[in-house]
Design a protein around this motif. Structure first.
Motif, PDB file in Angstrom:
ATOM      1  N   TYR A  83       0.873  -1.110   0.022  1.00 35.76           N
ATOM      2  CA  TYR A  83       0.017   0.229   0.133  1.00 35.76           C
ATOM      3  C   TYR A  83       1.256   1.278   0.071  1.00 35.76           C
ATOM      4  O   TYR A  83       2.195   1.362   0.394  1.00 35.76           O
ATOM      5  CB  TYR A  83      -1.212  -0.109   1.322  1.00 35.76           C
ATOM      6  N   ARG A  84       0.258   2.623  -0.396  1.00 35.78           N
ATOM      7  CA  ARG A  84       1.383   3.528  -0.127  1.00 35.78           C
ATOM      8  C   ARG A  84       2.421   3.526  -0.430  1.00 35.78           C
ATOM      9  O   ARG A  84       3.345   3.826  -0.222  1.00 35.78           O
ATOM     10  CB  ARG A  84       0.994   4.044   1.109  1.00 35.78           C
ATOM     11  N   LEU A  85       2.891   2.883  -2.381  1.00 34.82           N
ATOM     12  CA  LEU A  85       3.946   2.571  -2.140  1.00 34.82           C
ATOM     13  C   LEU A  85       4.468   4.047  -2.728  1.00 34.82           C
ATOM     14  O   LEU A  85       4.021   4.873  -3.710  1.00 34.82           O
ATOM     15  CB  LEU A  85       3.587   1.885  -3.894  1.00 34.82           C
ATOM     16  N   LYS A  86       6.292   3.562  -2.782  1.00 38.80           N
ATOM     17  CA  LYS A  86       6.750   5.145  -2.823  1.00 38.80           C
ATOM     18  C   LYS A  86       7.718   4.568  -4.118  1.00 38.80           C
ATOM     19  O   LYS A  86       8.027   3.728  -4.116  1.00 38.80           O
ATOM     20  CB  LYS A  86       7.683   5.791  -1.542  1.00 38.80           C
ATOM     21  N   PRO A  87       8.361   5.485  -4.485  1.00 42.80           N
ATOM     22  CA  PRO A  87       9.144   5.915  -5.107  1.00 42.80           C
ATOM     23  C   PRO A  87      10.517   4.950  -5.121  1.00 42.80           C
ATOM     24  O   PRO A  87      10.898   3.690  -5.428  1.00 42.80           O
ATOM     25  CB  PRO A  87      10.020   6.353  -5.879  1.00 42.80           C
ATOM     26  N   GLU A  88      10.922   4.562  -3.354  1.00 39.40           N
ATOM     27  CA  GLU A  88      12.231   4.174  -3.128  1.00 39.40           C
ATOM     28  C   GLU A  88      11.872   3.114  -3.157  1.00 39.40           C
ATOM     29  O   GLU A  88      12.447   1.671  -2.496  1.00 39.40           O
ATOM     30  CB  GLU A  88      12.700   5.235  -1.503  1.00 39.40           C
ATOM     31  N   ASP A  89      10.527   2.090  -3.094  1.00 40.35           N
ATOM     32  CA  ASP A  89       9.958   0.832  -2.953  1.00 40.35           C
ATOM     33  C   ASP A  89      10.157   0.231  -4.228  1.00 40.35           C
ATOM     34  O   ASP A  89       9.901  -0.603  -4.488  1.00 40.35           O
ATOM     35  CB  ASP A  89       8.475   0.952  -2.856  1.00 40.35           C
ATOM     36  N   THR A  90      11.022   1.131  -5.580  1.00 39.28           N
ATOM     37  CA  THR A  90      11.167  -0.064  -7.243  1.00 39.28           C
ATOM     38  C   THR A  90      12.770  -0.904  -6.986  1.00 39.28           C
ATOM     39  O   THR A  90      13.567  -0.241  -6.004  1.00 39.28           O
ATOM     40  CB  THR A  90      11.607   1.569  -7.615  1.00 39.28           C
ATOM     41  N   ALA A  91      11.847  -2.079  -7.140  1.00 36.55           N
ATOM     42  CA  ALA A  91      12.814  -3.344  -6.757  1.00 36.55           C
ATOM     43  C   ALA A  91      12.818  -3.822  -7.371  1.00 36.55           C
ATOM     44  O   ALA A  91      11.329  -4.199  -8.293  1.00 36.55           O
ATOM     45  CB  ALA A  91      13.398  -3.123  -5.536  1.00 36.55           C
ATOM     46  N   VAL A  92      13.089  -4.858  -7.849  1.00 32.44           N
ATOM     47  CA  VAL A  92      12.897  -6.639  -8.221  1.00 32.44           C
ATOM     48  C   VAL A  92      12.664  -7.471  -6.316  1.00 32.44           C
ATOM     49  O   VAL A  92      13.742  -7.771  -5.229  1.00 32.44           O
ATOM     50  CB  VAL A  92      14.222  -7.053  -8.613  1.00 32.44           C
TER      51      VAL A  92
END
Length: 125
Positions: A83-92
């Motif tokens: 939830y409430r994803l952030k750009p820093e959650d970008t990952a494999v």
């Protein structure tokens, strides 16, 4: 054990995503399934893991308010709801399998950990 991760994709900041990890070739009650992630240039980190047998969980403290792990024993599948994803959650994002007690040791991975392929999550507008 074979693990098939799915559900990744492109999502806007503030959005939600649900990842799935289907396990095969294993007796479900004999394993825990965990979700991990690795961003470019960073080390792999644990997000959360859950025991199929008793449902016990571990979640990384800094992510616990936005990532929820669950299981469906009838489908041998573990889900990670973000939830409430952030750009820093970008990952494999990877799923992995280990012992039934894995949540009790903080999902620490080692030689016995079995990894599935990753699924890319990109948080961007």
């Amino acid at each position: 054990v074979q693990l098939q991760a799915s559900g990744g994709g492109l999502v806007q900041p503030g959005g939600s995503l649900k990842l799935s990890c289907a396990a095969s070739g294993v007796t479900p009650n004999s394993v825990s399934i965990g979700w991990f992630r690795q961003a470019p240039g960073k080390e792999r980190e644990a997000v959360s893991c859950i025991s199929f047998s008793d449902g016990s969980t571990f979640a990384q403290y800094s992510l616990a308010d936005r990532f929820t792990i669950s299981r469906d024993n009838t489908k041998n599948t573990v889900y990670l709801q973000a939830y409430r994803l952030k750009p820093e959650d970008t990952a494999v994002y990877y799923c992995a399998a280990d012992s039934p007690r894995w949540p009790r040791v903080g999902c620490r991975w080692g030689p016995e950990t079995r990894w599935g392929q990753g699924t890319q999550v990109t948080v961007s507008s």
